[in-house]
Design a protein around this motif. Structure first.
Motif, mmCIF file in Angstrom:
data_model
loop_
_atom_site.group_PDB
_atom_site.id
_atom_site.type_symbol
_atom_site.label_atom_id
_atom_site.label_comp_id
_atom_site.label_asym_id
_atom_site.label_seq_id
_atom_site.Cartn_x
_atom_site.Cartn_y
_atom_site.Cartn_z
ATOM 1 N N LEU A 189 53.724 -10.198 -55.313
ATOM 2 C CA LEU A 189 54.305 -10.201 -56.652
ATOM 3 C C LEU A 189 55.414 -9.158 -56.751
ATOM 4 O O LEU A 189 55.213 -7.995 -56.392
ATOM 5 C CB LEU A 189 53.209 -9.901 -57.677
ATOM 6 C CG LEU A 189 53.574 -10.002 -59.149
ATOM 7 C CD1 LEU A 189 54.003 -11.423 -59.519
ATOM 8 C CD2 LEU A 189 52.386 -9.564 -59.999
ATOM 9 N N ALA A 190 56.581 -9.583 -57.232
ATOM 10 C CA ALA A 190 57.723 -8.675 -57.398
ATOM 11 C C ALA A 190 58.413 -8.984 -58.716
ATOM 12 O O ALA A 190 58.404 -10.125 -59.183
ATOM 13 C CB ALA A 190 58.707 -8.838 -56.247
ATOM 14 N N ILE A 191 58.998 -7.934 -59.298
ATOM 15 C CA ILE A 191 59.737 -8.100 -60.545
ATOM 16 C C ILE A 191 61.186 -7.654 -60.345
ATOM 17 O O ILE A 191 61.462 -6.777 -59.536
ATOM 18 C CB ILE A 191 59.109 -7.287 -61.705
ATOM 19 C CG1 ILE A 191 59.209 -5.776 -61.447
ATOM 20 C CG2 ILE A 191 57.668 -7.718 -61.953
ATOM 21 C CD1 ILE A 191 58.926 -4.913 -62.656
ATOM 22 N N GLN A 192 62.071 -8.288 -61.104
ATOM 23 C CA GLN A 192 63.436 -7.797 -61.189
ATOM 24 C C GLN A 192 63.554 -7.141 -62.557
ATOM 25 O O GLN A 192 63.434 -7.800 -63.597
ATOM 26 C CB GLN A 192 64.469 -8.906 -61.054
ATOM 27 C CG GLN A 192 65.874 -8.360 -61.000
ATOM 28 C CD GLN A 192 66.918 -9.440 -60.828
ATOM 29 O OE1 GLN A 192 66.765 -10.553 -61.306
ATOM 30 N NE2 GLN A 192 67.992 -9.098 -60.125
ATOM 31 N N ARG A 193 63.722 -5.826 -62.549
ATOM 32 C CA ARG A 193 63.753 -5.043 -63.787
ATOM 33 C C ARG A 193 64.958 -5.424 -64.641
ATOM 34 O O ARG A 193 66.045 -5.618 -64.121
ATOM 35 C CB ARG A 193 63.796 -3.553 -63.457
ATOM 36 C CG ARG A 193 62.561 -3.055 -62.723
ATOM 37 C CD ARG A 193 62.716 -1.595 -62.344
ATOM 38 N NE ARG A 193 63.084 -0.796 -63.486
ATOM 39 C CZ ARG A 193 62.234 -0.141 -64.272
ATOM 40 N NH1 ARG A 193 60.946 -0.209 -64.007
ATOM 41 N NH2 ARG A 193 62.651 0.577 -65.287
ATOM 42 N N ARG A 194 64.743 -5.496 -65.947
ATOM 43 C CA ARG A 194 65.843 -5.813 -66.872
ATOM 44 C C ARG A 194 66.833 -4.657 -66.987
ATOM 45 O O ARG A 194 68.029 -4.876 -67.141
ATOM 46 C CB ARG A 194 65.292 -6.137 -68.255
ATOM 47 C CG ARG A 194 64.625 -7.481 -68.344
ATOM 48 C CD ARG A 194 64.328 -7.836 -69.795
ATOM 49 N NE ARG A 194 63.477 -8.992 -69.900
ATOM 50 C CZ ARG A 194 63.921 -10.238 -69.951
ATOM 51 N NH1 ARG A 194 65.197 -10.485 -69.877
ATOM 52 N NH2 ARG A 194 63.062 -11.243 -70.064
ATOM 53 N N ASP A 195 66.339 -3.397 -66.879
ATOM 54 C CA ASP A 195 67.224 -2.256 -67.126
ATOM 55 C C ASP A 195 68.226 -1.984 -66.020
ATOM 56 O O ASP A 195 69.334 -1.531 -66.271
ATOM 57 C CB ASP A 195 66.425 -0.994 -67.463
ATOM 58 C CG ASP A 195 65.483 -0.559 -66.354
ATOM 59 O OD1 ASP A 195 65.353 -1.268 -65.325
ATOM 60 O OD2 ASP A 195 64.856 0.501 -66.513
ATOM 61 N N ASN A 196 67.853 -2.262 -64.762
ATOM 62 C CA ASN A 196 68.779 -1.962 -63.662
ATOM 63 C C ASN A 196 68.959 -3.111 -62.671
ATOM 64 O O ASN A 196 69.658 -2.965 -61.681
ATOM 65 C CB ASN A 196 68.348 -0.689 -62.925
ATOM 66 C CG ASN A 196 66.975 -0.819 -62.288
ATOM 67 O OD1 ASN A 196 66.447 -1.914 -62.091
ATOM 68 N ND2 ASN A 196 66.386 0.318 -61.949
ATOM 69 N N GLN A 197 68.282 -4.223 -62.915
ATOM 70 C CA GLN A 197 68.364 -5.432 -62.072
ATOM 71 C C GLN A 197 67.763 -5.265 -60.681
ATOM 72 O O GLN A 197 67.906 -6.139 -59.837
ATOM 73 C CB GLN A 197 69.821 -5.929 -61.954
ATOM 74 C CG GLN A 197 70.493 -6.190 -63.280
ATOM 75 C CD GLN A 197 69.709 -7.142 -64.164
ATOM 76 O OE1 GLN A 197 69.375 -8.235 -63.758
ATOM 77 N NE2 GLN A 197 69.388 -6.708 -65.375
ATOM 78 N N THR A 249 58.922 -10.691 -68.966
ATOM 79 C CA THR A 249 58.515 -9.824 -70.070
ATOM 80 C C THR A 249 59.719 -9.004 -70.525
ATOM 81 O O THR A 249 60.813 -9.151 -69.983
ATOM 82 C CB THR A 249 57.396 -8.868 -69.620
ATOM 83 O OG1 THR A 249 57.917 -8.004 -68.590
ATOM 84 C CG2 THR A 249 56.172 -9.612 -69.096
ATOM 85 N N ASP A 250 59.485 -8.106 -71.479
ATOM 86 C CA ASP A 250 60.553 -7.221 -71.946
ATOM 87 C C ASP A 250 61.099 -6.352 -70.814
ATOM 88 O O ASP A 250 62.264 -5.988 -70.807
ATOM 89 C CB ASP A 250 60.055 -6.305 -73.072
ATOM 90 C CG ASP A 250 59.804 -7.060 -74.365
ATOM 91 O OD1 ASP A 250 60.318 -8.188 -74.521
ATOM 92 O OD2 ASP A 250 59.086 -6.521 -75.222
ATOM 93 N N GLU A 251 60.247 -6.000 -69.844
ATOM 94 C CA GLU A 251 60.659 -5.126 -68.747
ATOM 95 C C GLU A 251 61.122 -5.885 -67.514
ATOM 96 O O GLU A 251 61.919 -5.369 -66.738
ATOM 97 C CB GLU A 251 59.511 -4.188 -68.374
ATOM 98 C CG GLU A 251 59.136 -3.224 -69.485
ATOM 99 C CD GLU A 251 57.993 -2.318 -69.094
ATOM 100 O OE1 GLU A 251 58.058 -1.729 -67.997
ATOM 101 O OE2 GLU A 251 57.046 -2.194 -69.877
ATOM 102 N N ALA A 252 60.588 -7.079 -67.312
ATOM 103 C CA ALA A 252 60.871 -7.848 -66.104
ATOM 104 C C ALA A 252 61.584 -9.143 -66.453
ATOM 105 O O ALA A 252 60.987 -10.050 -67.028
ATOM 106 C CB ALA A 252 59.581 -8.148 -65.356
ATOM 107 N N GLY A 253 62.862 -9.236 -66.093
ATOM 108 C CA GLY A 253 63.628 -10.437 -66.360
ATOM 109 C C GLY A 253 63.231 -11.595 -65.475
ATOM 110 O O GLY A 253 63.189 -12.737 -65.907
#
Length: 144
Positions: free
Chosen positions: A23-31, A95-99
């Motif tokens: 599982l990996a996320i791409q952060r909304r704040d810095n991509q 989510t709000d944190e993970a685009g």
């Protein structure tokens, strides 16, 4: 008297499915692509923090299996405590944190993440626990 340095403590979960995808996320704040995680709250245990952070960032409920490493960002004073986890339930959703959220192969992890974050995944796959320092992007060699 000198001031005592302040550190932030974070936790992260390396969530591995039975098929080996991670599982990996791409952060909304810095991509940036990273394992899900964040700041440990004062009143929670390490394991509770990992479960909360993974759930908040991805919607996935996890079982925390074991400690795999401790990583320090020397540039920012952040200490990350990382655990290997197994997904229990929940569909991964943005989510709000993970685009973006995805289940990636190890090769995809090393392509998408900086060395400071991909090593957390590869360490979780081979054992540990490990203790490593980085500058926010690249791992630093131990200078004794």
């Amino acid at each position: 008297m000198t001031d005592t340095p302040k550190h932030s403590v974070s936790v992260a979960g390396i969530v591995i499915r039975d098929d080996g995808r991670i599982l990996a996320i791409q952060r909304r704040d810095n991509q940036h692509w990273e394992p899900p995680g964040g700041v440990l709250e004062l009143d929670e245990t390490f394991e509770a923090g990992v479960r909360r952070e993974v759930r908040e960032e991805t919607g996935v409920e996890v079982e925390v299996e074991r400690l795999t490493g401790v990583y320090k960002n020397l540039a920012r004073g952040v200490v990350a405590i990382v655990f290997r986890c197994h997904p229990l339930s929940g569909a991964a959703t943005s989510t709000d944190e993970a685009g973006q959220i995805d289940w990636l192969s190890v090769d995809e992890i090393t392509q998408h993440m900086t060395p400071a974050y991909s090593v957390r995944v590869t360490d979780a796959l081979v054992g540990g626990p490990f203790a490593r320092a980085h500058d926010g992007i690249d791992l630093l060699q131990d200078h004794r």
